[in-house]
Design an enzyme around this catalytic site. Structure first.
Site, short mmCIF file in Angstrom:
data_model
loop_
_atom_site.label_atom_id
_atom_site.label_comp_id
_atom_site.label_asym_id
_atom_site.label_seq_id
_atom_site.Cartn_x
_atom_site.Cartn_y
_atom_site.Cartn_z
NE ARG A 56 -2.10 1.23 3.61
CZ ARG A 56 -2.08 0.54 4.75
NH1 ARG A 56 -2.83 -0.54 4.91
NH2 ARG A 56 -1.30 0.91 5.74
CE1 TYR A 109 -15.30 15.75 -13.48
CE2 TYR A 109 -14.88 15.12 -11.21
CZ TYR A 109 -15.23 14.78 -12.50
OH TYR A 109 -15.50 13.47 -12.80
CG ASP A 182 -8.65 19.52 -10.99
OD1 ASP A 182 -7.85 19.16 -11.88
OD2 ASP A 182 -9.72 18.91 -10.75
CE LYS A 207 -11.38 13.00 -16.83
NZ LYS A 207 -11.65 14.08 -15.89
C1 LIG Z 1 -12.34 14.00 -14.66
C2 LIG Z 1 -11.89 15.05 -13.75
C3 LIG Z 1 -11.67 14.78 -12.40
C4 LIG Z 1 -11.96 13.43 -11.80
O1 LIG Z 1 -11.18 12.41 -12.35
P1 LIG Z 1 -11.68 10.88 -12.22
O2 LIG Z 1 -10.46 10.08 -12.44
O3 LIG Z 1 -12.72 10.70 -13.28
O4 LIG Z 1 -12.25 10.72 -10.85
C5 LIG Z 1 -11.22 15.80 -11.59
N1 LIG Z 1 -11.00 17.02 -12.08
C6 LIG Z 1 -11.18 17.33 -13.38
C7 LIG Z 1 -10.91 18.70 -13.86
C8 LIG Z 1 -11.66 16.35 -14.25
O5 LIG Z 1 -11.88 16.66 -15.52
#
Ligand SMILES: *Cc1c(COP(=O)(O)O)cnc(C)c1O
Length: 388
Positions: A56, A109, A182, A207
């Site tokens: 972990r 988000y 973010d 992403k």
């Molecule tokens: C998709 C996304 C997230 C969350 O990511 P996941 O892996 O789908 O949980 C967070 N912030 C932004 C800006 C996103 O586009």
């Protein structure tokens, strides 16, 4: 060395087993030769060394991914999370405690917003949303004595306002608060928020970093000041990412620079094409001069992602739906940053608390993938016929 070269030459630990990439590395138990070794590794883990101690707490591919993101962002340390959302909520939860106050951008988000609205108050945290383009001196007026964190998403992943991270960080730090960003849109290649004054940086590696629409994983990078809180929370909650997801993110990193250059060029071409169409009211792409925060984007970013919004002139819902359904190459689906072009309808007026949405026509968010641009334009062109 440029980041592009660094990512190609990332290496993992073992010279004896020198495959170019580390294997898919599954582990819970790690075996030790003797008690002395067990104790030495336990001490090493306490000092944040990258050692195998318990599954972990990380394996060589996890360390490789964490260290790569840390280097790209210019941070102190990074940790991996089971999703981008878990990374966002970790930045919130690691920093805030009962009695604290959070300032969070109205452009965050959706699920991050929901976590802030629905979970944090249960733990005694006050939450205030602010307009993403609010000038830093106006934001200063929203601070309370107990404000401990400002959460940014720049540009916001539906509305694409670029935020003034250095000015906001100066205001926050003067009041004893941290700043989390973010940074998923920009990737660690096109913006480094820690260099602009932020304390925590989040990536949904799901992403562009993963890049192939097949893994859900997040990262948080902390500066020296924010690191102890991040580590305490993450280790306390037992958060990590699965071996396959770590492998997918590492593999994605190898080609990230090349893919981003292609995404960027194609995204700007499609955005310019759309901006010239009579059916289109606005294209919200930070690289277009009329976009909110374009000047900040020019100052703080070295490239643009291929995710942006298109607002149409008012049209019947029936025609709008027919046009979206007519798209063939743009697939209808959430997430983004993969190889394929995607479209989703968006309705920011429904999920913003304090920012008026000035448009009355329908809108979509587009992700421009790695197809030939002319094919994408032809797909848009044939779908636009349905708008008339
Ligand atoms: C998709 C996304 C997230 C969350 O990511 P996941 O892996 O789908 O949980 C967070 N912030 C932004 C800006 C996103 O586009």
């Amino acid at each position: 060395m440029q980041s592009q070269t660094e990512l190609i030459h990332l290496q993992w630990g073992d010279e004896q087993l020198a495959t170019a990439n580390p294997p898919l590395w599954r582990a819970s138990t790690i075996l030790y030769q003797d008690l002395a070794e067990m104790e030495a590794r336990e001490r090493a883990v306490q000092t944040d060394a990258d050692v195998l101690y318990y599954g972990r707490k990380g394996t060589p591919p996890v360390f490789m991914l964490q260290d790569a993101i840390t280097r790209l962002e210019g941070g102190h340390r990074s940790l991996v999370f089971p999703s981008g959302l878990a990374a966002c909520t970790a930045a919130l939860m690691a920093t805030l405690k009962a009695g604290d106050h959070l300032l969070i951008t109205d452009s965050a988000y959706g699920p991050t917003r929901q976590a802030a609205q629905q979970l944090l108050p249960r733990w005694g945290v006050e939450v205030t949303f602010f307009a993403p383009t609010l000038p830093a001196d106006a934001l200063a007026a929203l601070f309370k004595p107990n404000t401990k964190l400002v959460f940014l998403e720049s540009p916001g992943s539906h509305t694409f306002e670029v935020q003034d991270i250095p000015a906001i960080a100066a205001v926050a730090h003067a009041r004893g608060a941290r700043v989390a960003v973010d940074n998923t849109w920009a990737t660690p290649l096109y913006c480094q928020p820690l260099q602009l004054g932020a304390d925590l940086v989040i990536h949904a590696a799901t992403k562009y970093i993963g890049g192939h629409s097949d893994a859900t994983i997040g990262t948080v990078t902390a500066n020296r000041d924010a690191w102890p809180d991040l580590k305490r929370y993450t280790w306390g909650m037992g958060l990590t990412a699965g071996a396959e997801e770590v492998y997918a993110a590492l593999r994605g990193l190898r080609t990230l620079a090349t893919r981003m250059a292609a995404h960027d060029a194609a995204g700007r071409k499609v955005a310019a094409w759309l901006a010239a169409r009579p059916e289109v009211e606005a294209v919200l792409h930070p690289a277009l001069p009329q976009a909110p925060g374009h000047d900040l984007w020019q100052r703080d970013f070295s490239g643009a992602a291929s995710l942006f919004a298109v607002v149409f002139k008012p049209v019947t819902e029936e025609r709008f739906r027919a046009a979206v359904d007519a798209l063939q190459l743009f697939k209808l689906g959430f997430s983004w940053g993969g190889f394929e072009s995607l479209v989703v309808p968006i309705a920011p007026a429904k999920y913003r608390d304090c920012t008026p949405w000035p448009y009355s026509g329908p809108a979509v968010r587009l992700h421009i993938g790695l197809e030939a641009v002319d094919d994408l334009l032809a797909d848009l062109e044939q779908a636009f016929v349905r708008l008339q």
